[in-house]
Design a protein around this motif. Structure first.
Motif, short mmCIF file in Angstrom:
data_model
loop_
_atom_site.label_atom_id
_atom_site.label_comp_id
_atom_site.label_asym_id
_atom_site.label_seq_id
_atom_site.Cartn_x
_atom_site.Cartn_y
_atom_site.Cartn_z
N TYR A 284 0.83 -1.20 0.00
CA TYR A 284 0.00 0.00 0.00
C TYR A 284 0.87 1.26 0.00
N TRP A 285 1.89 1.29 0.89
CA TRP A 285 2.78 2.46 0.94
C TRP A 285 3.54 2.64 -0.36
N ARG A 286 3.99 1.53 -0.93
CA ARG A 286 4.77 1.59 -2.17
C ARG A 286 3.94 2.17 -3.30
N GLU A 287 2.66 1.77 -3.37
CA GLU A 287 1.79 2.23 -4.45
C GLU A 287 1.35 3.67 -4.26
N THR A 288 1.16 4.11 -3.01
CA THR A 288 0.63 5.45 -2.76
C THR A 288 1.71 6.49 -2.49
N LEU A 289 2.85 6.07 -1.95
CA LEU A 289 3.87 7.03 -1.52
C LEU A 289 5.21 6.87 -2.22
N GLY A 290 5.45 5.73 -2.85
CA GLY A 290 6.71 5.54 -3.55
C GLY A 290 7.77 4.86 -2.71
N GLU A 291 8.81 4.39 -3.37
CA GLU A 291 9.86 3.61 -2.72
C GLU A 291 10.64 4.39 -1.68
N ASP A 292 10.64 5.73 -1.81
CA ASP A 292 11.48 6.53 -0.91
C ASP A 292 10.79 6.85 0.41
N PHE A 293 9.56 6.36 0.61
CA PHE A 293 8.87 6.61 1.87
C PHE A 293 9.63 5.91 3.00
N TYR A 294 9.78 6.61 4.12
CA TYR A 294 10.69 6.13 5.16
C TYR A 294 10.28 4.78 5.74
N MET A 295 8.97 4.49 5.80
CA MET A 295 8.55 3.21 6.35
C MET A 295 9.03 2.04 5.50
N LEU A 296 9.33 2.32 4.23
CA LEU A 296 9.84 1.27 3.36
C LEU A 296 11.35 1.14 3.47
N TRP A 297 12.07 2.26 3.34
CA TRP A 297 13.53 2.10 3.30
C TRP A 297 14.13 1.82 4.66
N LEU A 298 13.42 2.17 5.75
CA LEU A 298 13.95 1.82 7.07
C LEU A 298 13.79 0.33 7.39
N GLN A 299 13.06 -0.40 6.55
CA GLN A 299 12.95 -1.84 6.76
C GLN A 299 14.19 -2.59 6.29
N GLU A 300 15.01 -1.96 5.49
CA GLU A 300 16.21 -2.62 4.99
C GLU A 300 17.21 -2.80 6.14
N PRO A 301 17.66 -4.02 6.39
CA PRO A 301 18.57 -4.27 7.52
C PRO A 301 19.82 -3.38 7.44
N GLY A 302 20.12 -2.72 8.56
CA GLY A 302 21.34 -1.93 8.66
C GLY A 302 21.20 -0.48 8.25
N VAL A 303 20.14 -0.12 7.52
CA VAL A 303 20.01 1.25 7.02
C VAL A 303 19.82 2.24 8.16
N ALA A 304 18.85 1.99 9.02
CA ALA A 304 18.59 2.92 10.12
C ALA A 304 19.78 2.98 11.06
N GLU A 305 20.39 1.83 11.33
CA GLU A 305 21.54 1.80 12.23
C GLU A 305 22.69 2.65 11.69
N ALA A 306 22.95 2.53 10.40
CA ALA A 306 24.05 3.30 9.79
C ALA A 306 23.74 4.79 9.83
N LEU A 307 22.49 5.14 9.57
CA LEU A 307 22.09 6.54 9.57
C LEU A 307 22.31 7.17 10.94
N PHE A 308 21.82 6.51 11.97
CA PHE A 308 21.93 7.07 13.31
C PHE A 308 23.37 7.04 13.82
N ASP A 309 24.09 5.97 13.54
CA ASP A 309 25.47 5.88 14.03
C ASP A 309 26.36 6.94 13.41
N ALA A 310 26.09 7.33 12.18
CA ALA A 310 26.93 8.31 11.49
C ALA A 310 26.82 9.69 12.14
N ASP A 311 25.63 10.07 12.56
CA ASP A 311 25.43 11.39 13.18
C ASP A 311 24.08 11.37 13.88
#
Length: 250
Positions: A145-172
């Protein structure tokens, strides 16, 4: 431990809920009002509201939800489904010897508030969602639903990728928190910090719902909205704007 400012009169403790230990901040006496924060916030989101509620004659309770702050962080993804999250609310009420509470949620905490009222109506005196109205279960998986209405760049989608959120927060960490309301990946990582919630321009059936959510009053305006419906006796009023899910009231 969370680095919270010293706020006069607010008591802190850990409550064992069986599956997890939950950090709880509370202040005041009287009818219970339980506040549920969103992502990536903590109990501190509600520091102004809980003190105002205490002054108005209520017992204000603001936990760190599971996975946040000083509350336990289960490792299994399945430990964060709505049954566990709403169950935490019920187990917390049990641990505090409370039969019922008004449940107030913001952001992701609003979803927990709505579904606690839906799944455990006998424990919820009234429910209020701040910034997120009740959303029924979608006929397709939410990610689709999110992918169809909001696109791939919506945060609920890309934060599901393992390691993405951790890398973002750890960097700054400070930069990530200050800029978190920009929902796209590149904006969150590299864009200017902002205090306004922004979305990719949505298309499809989700667009009107997002626009309506944007118009809802913000957290700082919550207490005046709640006061008419929080009385210890007499009929309760519906939360303003959106009708509540059916709740059995005593």
């Amino acid at each position: 431990m969370t680095n919270a400012p010293e706020l006069t009169g607010i008591a802190h403790r850990h409550v064992n809920l069986g599956q997890i230990d939950m950090h709880v901040a509370e202040v005041g006496t009287g009818p219970a009002v339980l506040f549920l924060h969103g992502f990536p916030s903590l109990w501190l989101t509600w520091r102004h509201q809980i003190t105002a509620m205490a002054e108005a004659g209520y017992r204000a309770i603001a936990p760190d939800q599971r996975g946040y702050g000083d509350t336990s962080v289960p490792s299994r993804v399945q430990a964060y489904d709505i049954e566990h999250l709403s169950g935490d609310v019920v187990r917390l009420l049990d641990a505090l010897n409370l039969e019922q509470a008004v449940v107030v949620g913001h952001d992701w905490g609003a979803l927990v508030a709505w579904y606690t009222a839906l799944l455990h109506p006998d424990r919820v005196r009234a429910v209020t969602g701040v910034s997120v109205p009740f959303v029924p279960r979608t006929p397709v998986p939410p990610t689709q639903y999110w992918r169809e209405t909001l696109g791939e760049d919506f945060y609920m989608l890309w934060l599901q990728e393992p390691g993405v959120a951790e890398a973002l927060f750890d960097a700054d960490v400070e930069r990530a928190l200050n800029g978190r309301r920009v929902q796209g990946r590149e904006a969150w990582l590299n864009g200017p910090a902002t205090d306004r919630l922004t979305y990719p321009l949505p298309r499809g059936p989700g667009a009107d719902r997002l626009a309506e959510a944007e118009r809802l009053d913000r957290t700082a305006e919550l207490v005046p909205q709640l006061r008419p419906q929080l009385g210890a006796s007499g009929p309760l009023r519906r939360p303003h704007r959106r009708p509540a899910v059916p709740v059995h009231r005593r």
